[in-house]
Design an enzyme around this catalytic site. Structure first.
Site, PDB file in Angstrom:
ATOM      1  N   GLY A 103     -43.659  60.920  50.597  1.00 19.95           N
ATOM      2  CA  GLY A 103     -43.736  62.364  50.387  1.00 19.95           C
ATOM      3  C   GLY A 103     -43.962  63.032  51.723  1.00 19.95           C
ATOM      4  N   GLY A 110     -45.695  64.033  54.403  1.00 19.97           N
ATOM      5  CA  GLY A 110     -47.048  63.771  54.884  1.00 19.97           C
ATOM      6  C   GLY A 110     -47.404  64.562  56.131  1.00 19.97           C
ATOM      7  N   ARG A 111     -46.401  65.118  56.768  1.00 19.63           N
ATOM      8  CA  ARG A 111     -46.700  65.926  57.953  1.00 19.63           C
ATOM      9  C   ARG A 111     -45.749  67.120  58.043  1.00 19.63           C
ATOM     10  NH1 ARG A 111     -44.548  62.527  63.162  1.00 19.63           N
ATOM     11  NH2 ARG A 111     -43.046  61.205  62.096  1.00 19.63           N
ATOM     12  N   LYS A 169     -42.185  69.935  60.673  1.00 19.61           N
ATOM     13  CA  LYS A 169     -42.596  68.562  61.004  1.00 19.61           C
ATOM     14  C   LYS A 169     -43.760  68.697  61.971  1.00 19.61           C
ATOM     15  CE  LYS A 169     -40.489  64.100  62.268  1.00 19.61           C
ATOM     16  NZ  LYS A 169     -39.221  63.430  62.607  1.00 19.61           N
ATOM     17  N   ARG A 193     -37.267  72.362  61.262  1.00 20.18           N
ATOM     18  CA  ARG A 193     -35.947  71.747  61.093  1.00 20.18           C
ATOM     19  C   ARG A 193     -35.086  72.654  60.213  1.00 20.18           C
ATOM     20  NH1 ARG A 193     -36.850  66.686  58.274  1.00 20.18           N
ATOM     21  NH2 ARG A 193     -37.233  65.598  60.210  1.00 20.18           N
ATOM     22  N   ARG A 201     -33.933  64.113  49.012  1.00 26.41           N
ATOM     23  CA  ARG A 201     -33.494  62.808  49.512  1.00 26.41           C
ATOM     24  C   ARG A 201     -33.111  61.887  48.363  1.00 26.41           C
ATOM     25  NH1 ARG A 201     -37.530  62.726  54.148  1.00 26.41           N
ATOM     26  NH2 ARG A 201     -38.109  64.909  54.208  1.00 26.41           N
ATOM     27  N   ASP A 222     -35.604  57.306  51.946  1.00 27.15           N
ATOM     28  CA  ASP A 222     -36.276  58.610  52.090  1.00 27.15           C
ATOM     29  C   ASP A 222     -35.709  59.390  53.280  1.00 27.15           C
ATOM     30  OD1 ASP A 222     -37.681  56.337  53.348  1.00 27.15           O
ATOM     31  OD2 ASP A 222     -38.932  57.878  54.255  1.00 27.15           O
ATOM     32  N   ASN A 223     -34.876  58.736  54.070  1.00 25.45           N
ATOM     33  CA  ASN A 223     -34.240  59.437  55.184  1.00 25.45           C
ATOM     34  C   ASN A 223     -32.765  59.727  54.915  1.00 25.45           C
ATOM     35  OD1 ASN A 223     -36.552  59.584  56.689  1.00 25.45           O
ATOM     36  ND2 ASN A 223     -36.159  57.736  57.870  1.00 25.45           N
ATOM     37  N   ASP A 231     -33.759  63.629  60.316  1.00 23.87           N
ATOM     38  CA  ASP A 231     -34.971  62.856  60.608  1.00 23.87           C
ATOM     39  C   ASP A 231     -34.746  61.850  61.735  1.00 23.87           C
ATOM     40  OD1 ASP A 231     -37.584  62.327  60.483  1.00 23.87           O
ATOM     41  OD2 ASP A 231     -37.623  61.531  58.448  1.00 23.87           O
TER      42      ASP A 231
HETATM   43  P1  AMP Z   1     -40.834  59.081  58.822  1.00 19.17           P
HETATM   44  O1  AMP Z   1     -40.959  57.776  59.495  1.00 19.17           O
HETATM   45  O2  AMP Z   1     -41.060  60.268  59.737  1.00 19.17           O
HETATM   46  O3  AMP Z   1     -39.565  59.221  58.033  1.00 19.17           O
HETATM   47  O4  AMP Z   1     -42.035  59.154  57.794  1.00 19.17           O
HETATM   48  C1  AMP Z   1     -42.255  58.232  56.758  1.00 19.17           C
HETATM   49  C2  AMP Z   1     -43.411  58.697  55.900  1.00 19.17           C
HETATM   50  O5  AMP Z   1     -44.625  58.696  56.644  1.00 19.17           O
HETATM   51  C3  AMP Z   1     -43.263  60.111  55.364  1.00 19.17           C
HETATM   52  O6  AMP Z   1     -43.857  60.159  54.100  1.00 19.17           O
HETATM   53  C4  AMP Z   1     -44.043  60.920  56.374  1.00 19.17           C
HETATM   54  O7  AMP Z   1     -44.476  62.163  55.845  1.00 19.17           O
HETATM   55  C5  AMP Z   1     -45.199  59.996  56.694  1.00 19.17           C
HETATM   56  N1  AMP Z   1     -45.756  60.219  58.034  1.00 19.17           N
HETATM   57  C6  AMP Z   1     -45.211  59.833  59.214  1.00 19.17           C
HETATM   58  N2  AMP Z   1     -46.008  60.185  60.243  1.00 19.17           N
HETATM   59  C7  AMP Z   1     -47.055  60.843  59.721  1.00 19.17           C
HETATM   60  C8  AMP Z   1     -48.236  61.472  60.260  1.00 19.17           C
HETATM   61  N3  AMP Z   1     -48.472  61.495  61.578  1.00 19.17           N
HETATM   62  N4  AMP Z   1     -49.092  62.031  59.402  1.00 19.17           N
HETATM   63  C9  AMP Z   1     -48.869  62.006  58.076  1.00 19.17           C
HETATM   64  N5  AMP Z   1     -47.810  61.441  57.500  1.00 19.17           N
HETATM   65  C10 AMP Z   1     -46.912  60.849  58.299  1.00 19.17           C
HETATM   66 MG    MG Z   2     -38.546  60.505  57.105  1.00 19.46          MG
END
Ligand code: AMP
Ligand code: MG
Length: 470
Positions: free
Chosen positions: A89, A91-92, A112, A178, A185, A255-256, A265
């Site tokens: 989900g 997360g950031r 982001k 973005r 997704r 998820d990407n 992403d």
């Molecule tokens: P990503 O690798 O950016 O596609 O992220 C994969 C998952 O990890 C997603 O659910 C993001 O929201 C979460 N995520 C990645 N980095 C962070 C962060 N620094 N804080 C919180 N959630 C994160």
């Molecule tokens: Mg991602």
């Protein structure tokens, strides 16, 4: 309110779906707001004149998050490196808002690095400045290369110190906006299957078709089959765009994967230095699962995985008959794009098939890099190549035993072009093969200037070069 971003006509497309799909959140408050990048090229799409938009407008809207709309952290799961992960989900990030462009497309502003959400788990919800700089560059470079991609609207440095295992820490922070077609997704559907909610899948699918597949009538009884077939085609096309551009996304987890077939992403991505199928962008991808050469296979696999949730609302036969077309669609698009990189838009010439094979053989064997080969073609093309095959790239050290064979074949195809297309070879070559490539050392040197001297000039210069296709 005079801020043009706050006055845009925001639509509530996703919000209207209801709370089964998102969680309302607030943005973090940051100690500083320094605008590092504003994408003036995107403003006209929003009906805005870049000259009338102030830096402060970006900062208020996309750094201080002054807004009266709810921000929505979107829910999704996903297969990460083949393993199902129900703890994902936004997360950031969150969906800041949705706006219709003057092209009549609906666009997302997605953040982001905007702070923690219920999906942050133990992470900080932040984005490193280097990560933001890398994503800005990826979006602009891919867009110029003709890839269907999200782009960055703004990048604001936020004055915090972050700790990361993969960057010298403490490292600087930023928040990014973005600009993309959608943040829905494959994993958004996977979550609803996990929750055993075919009703929610159907509602989301109808929404996706209505907003992002406007040529399909949601009332048509075959609309789901038509949607899946078109998604397969869009993903095949996107994969061909990545492959011909020499781009390795790096993390093709479900998820990407955007449900609109758009690329987005950009984490550990890289453009390939040499033509090497094994090249792997993510240092943590030990098995080389998402290496450059696996991308078509992995995208097809992701489309197949998406059949699991879609089977809850449509027939397996329709899904099967949609996916069958992936391979030949991919091959056709790839062939077309690679010929364009060779200056050729006439695919009826039978030898173009062999030319593609011989070109990749040459690239495999030769010491020249993938990018340099095409940049040299664009730079040194002259009409003498149509007279004498041995003059083709004669001053470029290709060091390959296949050179003569390739020169002959290329010459053969070029000479068969109709006269009006012979005239266009040079222009097509220059248009398809920019002189500047976004290779890792190039990004690193831009980043070092920022990291050590807070010098943003090399970053600006690189953007200018990429955009002018120099
Ligand atoms: P990503 O690798 O950016 O596609 O992220 C994969 C998952 O990890 C997603 O659910 C993001 O929201 C979460 N995520 C990645 N980095 C962070 C962060 N620094 N804080 C919180 N959630 C994160
Ligand atoms: Mg991602």
């Amino acid at each position: 309110m005079t801020n043009p971003f706050l006055n845009l006509n925001y639509e509530t497309a996703l919000e209207s779906l209801g709370k089964d799909y998102y969680h309302p959140v607030t943005a973090a408050e940051f100690p500083a707001h320094i605008l590092r990048f504003r994408n003036n090229e995107l403003l006209p799409i929003l009906g805005l004149n870049p000259k009338l938009v102030k830096d402060e407008d970006f900062i208020e809207a996309f750094g201080k998050f002054q807004s009266i709309r709810p921000f929505l952290a979107l829910c999704y799961h996903g297969y990460q490196f083949g393993q199902y992960n129900p703890n994902l989900g936004d997360g950031r990030g969150f969906l800041y808002g949705q706006v219709r462009g003057i092209d009549n497309n609906l666009y997302d502003f997605g953040t982001k690095g905007s702070g923690q959400t219920p999906y942050s788990r133990f992470a900080d919800g932040r984005l490193t400045l280097k990560g933001g700089v890398r994503e800005v560059l990826a979006g602009e470079a891919l867009h110029q290369l003709g890839v269907n991609t999200s782009r960055t609207l703004s990048l604001i440095e936020t004055g915090e110190s972050l700790w990361r295992g993969d960057e010298p820490s403490p490292t600087r922070s930023c928040v990014m906006i973005r600009f993309s077609r959608s943040h829905i997704r494959f994993g958004s559907f996977e979550r609803l299957h996990y929750l055993k909610r075919p009703d929610l899948i159907e509602k989301l699918l109808n929404h996706v078709i209505y907003y992002y597949y406007p040529n399909i009538d949601v009332e048509n009884k075959d609309c789901y089959a038509m949607f899946y077939a078109e998604l397969v085609e869009r993903v095949a096309k996107l994969t061909a765009q990545w492959m011909s551009s020499g781009f390795c996304h790096g993390v093709l987890n479900t998820d990407n994967m955007s449900i609109t077939g758009e690329s987005f992403d950009y984490g550990p991505y890289a453009f390939i230095p040499d033509y090497n199928f094994d090249f792997t962008a993510a240092y943590f991808d030990y098995a080389k699962r998402y290496c450059y050469g696996h991308q078509p296979l992995m995208c097809k696999l992701n489309l197949e995985m998406l059949q699991i949730p879609l089977k809850m609302v449509m027939s397996p036969e329709d899904l099967e008959s949609g996916l069958i077309h992936f391979d030949h669609l991919y091959k056709d698009y790839y062939h077309q794009l690679m010929m364009k990189k060779l200056g050729i838009i006439n695919l009826e010439i039978p030898e173009t098939k062999d030319l593609l094979k011989e070109t990749t053989n040459l690239l495999k064997e030769s010491s020249i890099s993938y990018h340099d080969f095409f940049a040299e073609l664009a730079k040194s093309f002259n009409h003498g190549w149509l007279e004498d095959s041995s003059t083709i790239l004669e001053n470029v050290p290709l060091n390959s035993s296949n050179l003569e064979k390739w020169q002959n074949l290329y010459h053969q195809v070029l000479t068969q072009l109709p006269p009006e297309n012979k005239e266009k070879i040079g222009n097509i070559l220059r248009d398809s093969n920019p002189q500047t490539a976004l290779l890792r050392p190039v990004i690193e040197s831009v980043w070092e200037a920022i990291a050590y001297e807070d010098n943003w000039q090399p970053f600006q210069e690189l953007l200018t070069k990429i955009r002018k296709k120099e």
